[in-house]
Motif scaffolding. Structure first.
Motif, mmCIF file in Angstrom:
data_model
loop_
_atom_site.group_PDB
_atom_site.id
_atom_site.type_symbol
_atom_site.label_atom_id
_atom_site.label_comp_id
_atom_site.label_asym_id
_atom_site.label_seq_id
_atom_site.Cartn_x
_atom_site.Cartn_y
_atom_site.Cartn_z
ATOM 1 N N PHE A 31 0.842 -1.170 -0.063
ATOM 2 C CA PHE A 31 -0.015 0.056 -0.001
ATOM 3 C C PHE A 31 0.829 1.275 0.094
ATOM 4 O O PHE A 31 0.606 2.476 -0.471
ATOM 5 C CB PHE A 31 -0.854 -0.033 0.969
ATOM 6 C CG PHE A 31 -2.178 -0.972 1.084
ATOM 7 C CD1 PHE A 31 -3.022 -0.663 0.109
ATOM 8 C CD2 PHE A 31 -2.097 -2.013 1.916
ATOM 9 C CE1 PHE A 31 -4.269 -1.586 -0.033
ATOM 10 C CE2 PHE A 31 -3.348 -3.063 1.873
ATOM 11 C CZ PHE A 31 -4.087 -2.707 0.813
ATOM 12 N N GLY A 32 2.130 1.191 0.613
ATOM 13 C CA GLY A 32 3.074 2.274 0.590
ATOM 14 C C GLY A 32 3.536 2.491 -0.844
ATOM 15 O O GLY A 32 3.780 3.709 -1.170
ATOM 16 N N LEU A 33 3.756 1.517 -1.473
ATOM 17 C CA LEU A 33 4.125 1.701 -2.924
ATOM 18 C C LEU A 33 3.330 2.490 -3.816
ATOM 19 O O LEU A 33 3.576 3.286 -4.483
ATOM 20 C CB LEU A 33 4.535 0.279 -3.598
ATOM 21 C CG LEU A 33 5.524 0.169 -4.620
ATOM 22 C CD1 LEU A 33 6.647 0.772 -4.191
ATOM 23 C CD2 LEU A 33 5.717 -1.219 -5.076
ATOM 24 N N VAL A 34 1.936 2.054 -3.799
ATOM 25 C CA VAL A 34 0.757 2.674 -4.191
ATOM 26 C C VAL A 34 0.616 4.181 -3.899
ATOM 27 O O VAL A 34 0.576 4.948 -4.713
ATOM 28 C CB VAL A 34 -0.566 1.771 -3.939
ATOM 29 C CG1 VAL A 34 -1.906 2.728 -4.519
ATOM 30 C CG2 VAL A 34 -0.504 0.479 -4.501
ATOM 31 N N ARG A 35 0.916 4.336 -2.588
ATOM 32 C CA ARG A 35 0.770 5.838 -1.955
ATOM 33 C C ARG A 35 1.939 6.557 -2.959
ATOM 34 O O ARG A 35 1.761 7.819 -3.057
ATOM 35 C CB ARG A 35 0.876 5.815 -0.685
ATOM 36 C CG ARG A 35 0.799 6.968 0.064
ATOM 37 C CD ARG A 35 0.744 6.751 1.571
ATOM 38 N NE ARG A 35 0.835 8.017 2.494
ATOM 39 C CZ ARG A 35 1.863 8.139 3.071
ATOM 40 N NH1 ARG A 35 2.897 7.324 3.155
ATOM 41 N NH2 ARG A 35 2.033 9.545 3.831
ATOM 42 N N ILE A 37 3.472 5.878 -5.559
ATOM 43 C CA ILE A 37 3.290 6.212 -7.260
ATOM 44 C C ILE A 37 2.134 6.860 -7.447
ATOM 45 O O ILE A 37 1.983 7.779 -8.275
ATOM 46 C CB ILE A 37 2.752 4.425 -7.941
ATOM 47 C CG1 ILE A 37 4.007 3.813 -7.574
ATOM 48 C CG2 ILE A 37 2.481 4.700 -9.149
ATOM 49 C CD1 ILE A 37 3.485 2.038 -8.158
ATOM 50 N N ILE A 38 0.857 7.041 -6.538
ATOM 51 C CA ILE A 38 -0.244 7.785 -6.990
ATOM 52 C C ILE A 38 -0.142 8.853 -5.935
ATOM 53 O O ILE A 38 -0.746 8.865 -4.749
ATOM 54 C CB ILE A 38 -1.229 7.228 -6.835
ATOM 55 C CG1 ILE A 38 -1.480 6.045 -7.773
ATOM 56 C CG2 ILE A 38 -2.501 8.215 -7.115
ATOM 57 C CD1 ILE A 38 -2.776 4.925 -7.670
ATOM 58 N N PRO A 39 0.746 10.178 -6.041
ATOM 59 C CA PRO A 39 0.952 10.882 -4.818
ATOM 60 C C PRO A 39 -0.359 11.909 -4.756
ATOM 61 O O PRO A 39 -0.127 13.314 -4.851
ATOM 62 C CB PRO A 39 2.113 11.631 -5.322
ATOM 63 C CG PRO A 39 2.248 11.631 -6.559
ATOM 64 C CD PRO A 39 1.505 10.374 -7.111
ATOM 65 N N ILE A 40 -1.643 11.328 -4.512
ATOM 66 C CA ILE A 40 -2.709 12.517 -4.615
ATOM 67 C C ILE A 40 -3.090 12.489 -2.995
ATOM 68 O O ILE A 40 -3.210 11.419 -2.533
ATOM 69 C CB ILE A 40 -3.918 11.905 -5.305
ATOM 70 C CG1 ILE A 40 -3.449 11.667 -6.929
ATOM 71 C CG2 ILE A 40 -5.100 12.803 -5.129
ATOM 72 C CD1 ILE A 40 -4.388 11.280 -7.631
ATOM 73 N N LYS A 41 -3.242 13.799 -2.611
ATOM 74 C CA LYS A 41 -3.464 13.897 -1.269
ATOM 75 C C LYS A 41 -4.403 12.874 -0.494
ATOM 76 O O LYS A 41 -4.402 12.487 0.653
ATOM 77 C CB LYS A 41 -3.417 15.387 -0.912
ATOM 78 C CG LYS A 41 -2.898 15.666 0.604
ATOM 79 C CD LYS A 41 -2.781 17.192 0.861
ATOM 80 C CE LYS A 41 -2.309 17.723 2.090
ATOM 81 N NZ LYS A 41 -2.051 19.041 2.275
#
Length: 300
Positions: A31-35, A37-41
């Protein structure tokens, strides 16, 4: 000497604890990797909340297994009510890797999600390092005075890392945990470092002083946590895995964040001296409490 039962329990408990760590640590990393890759607040906040849930779930299962395999009395003392919606600076002594799971479990019940200040080398520790990275925990590289003299351009680099890490905690309540001795206590380390304490190493003031200077207004309190294994002080981790842990004490003193402990530790000699006196007094009191617990054990 360990019993035959202890030698049977040890590999089973070890495998289960490592599996628990691998499962939740792996999920947190994904989930951290997804976070990352997708740096939307909005997405980042939702994922971080989920990751904190997984983080706490790891500790709940870890401590549940400790209680299942050990006839252990976990004695927790907190002298004031705490809140999950507040920021805390937690300063703790460090005896065993077991301390980490216990502190996460304590925070799961009482405070906002904890973030540890970790040695940079721990990023390579299986499951732990990648999960800690995903949770935005600060990895610190400490430089000795001799090293700084040879590489003056690195002066203040560790402090700048602390500053950047603290900035990540602004948006959501966080409990920042610092093992202020810098390493785990052993009698050999205490002797080598000429520690004046019976059960503790000398506390290092610079890191928490800078954290207080950076975030002092956000912290509602300092939590002075004392961890002890009165009946298993020799090898707590091995005793716990072997089913021989019998008593754990987690003693929490809730302290105010007063003006006297917020200041420029590195440029103000007067403040630095006063801050060191404040911290050493806490450590003296902590050591006395640990002595009393040991006396109580001997008296039984």
């Amino acid at each position: 000497m360990k019993s035959i039962k202890s030698y049977i329990i040890l590999p089973i408990h070890f495998i289960l604890q490592m599996s628990n760590l691998a499962l939740w640590g792996g999920l947190i990393f994904c989930f951290g990797l997804v976070r990352f890759i997708i740096p939307i607040k909005l997405i980042s906040r939702a994922l971080l909340k989920l990751m904190h849930f997984l983080y706490f779930t790891y500790s709940i299962f870890a401590v549940a297994m400790i209680k299942f395999f050990n006839k252990v009395n976990v004695e927790m003392r907190v002298d004031e009510a705490l809140s999950k919606e507040k920021w805390y600076l937690i300063i703790a002594n460090h005896i065993s890797y077991l301390d980490i799971a216990l502190l996460i479990r304590f925070c799961a019940e009482h405070t906002s999600p904890p973030k540890f200040f970790l040695k940079k080398e721990l990023i390579w520790l299986p499951f732990v390092g990648i999960a800690a990275w995903a949770l935005d925990m600060p990895f610190m590289r400490r430089y000795s005075q001799a090293f700084i003299e040879k590489h003056p351009h690195l002066k203040g680099k560790d402090i700048e890392t602390t500053r950047q890490s603290c900035a990540k905690f602004i948006d959501s309540p966080t409990s920042v945990i610092n093992f202020v001795e810098g390493t785990r206590f052993t009698p050999i380390k205490a002797q080598e470092r000429k520690s004046p304490f019976a059960h503790l190493l000398r506390p290092k003031a610079g890191g928490i002083a800078f954290t207080l200077a950076s975030m002092g207004e956000q912290f509602s309190n300092v939590l002075d946590v004392t961890i002890a294994y009165p009946e298993n002080s020799g090898h707590p981790m091995m005793d716990m895995l072997s089913g021989e842990m019998s008593h754990i004490v987690i003693d929490v003193c809730v302290l105010p964040v007063s003006e006297e402990i917020i200041g420029d530790y590195f440029e103000n000699p007067s403040f630095r001296e006063n801050f060191q006196v404040w911290l050493n007094r806490l450590w003296e009191s902590k050591d006395e409490r640990m002595k009393e617990w040991m006396k109580g054990l001997k008296a039984q």
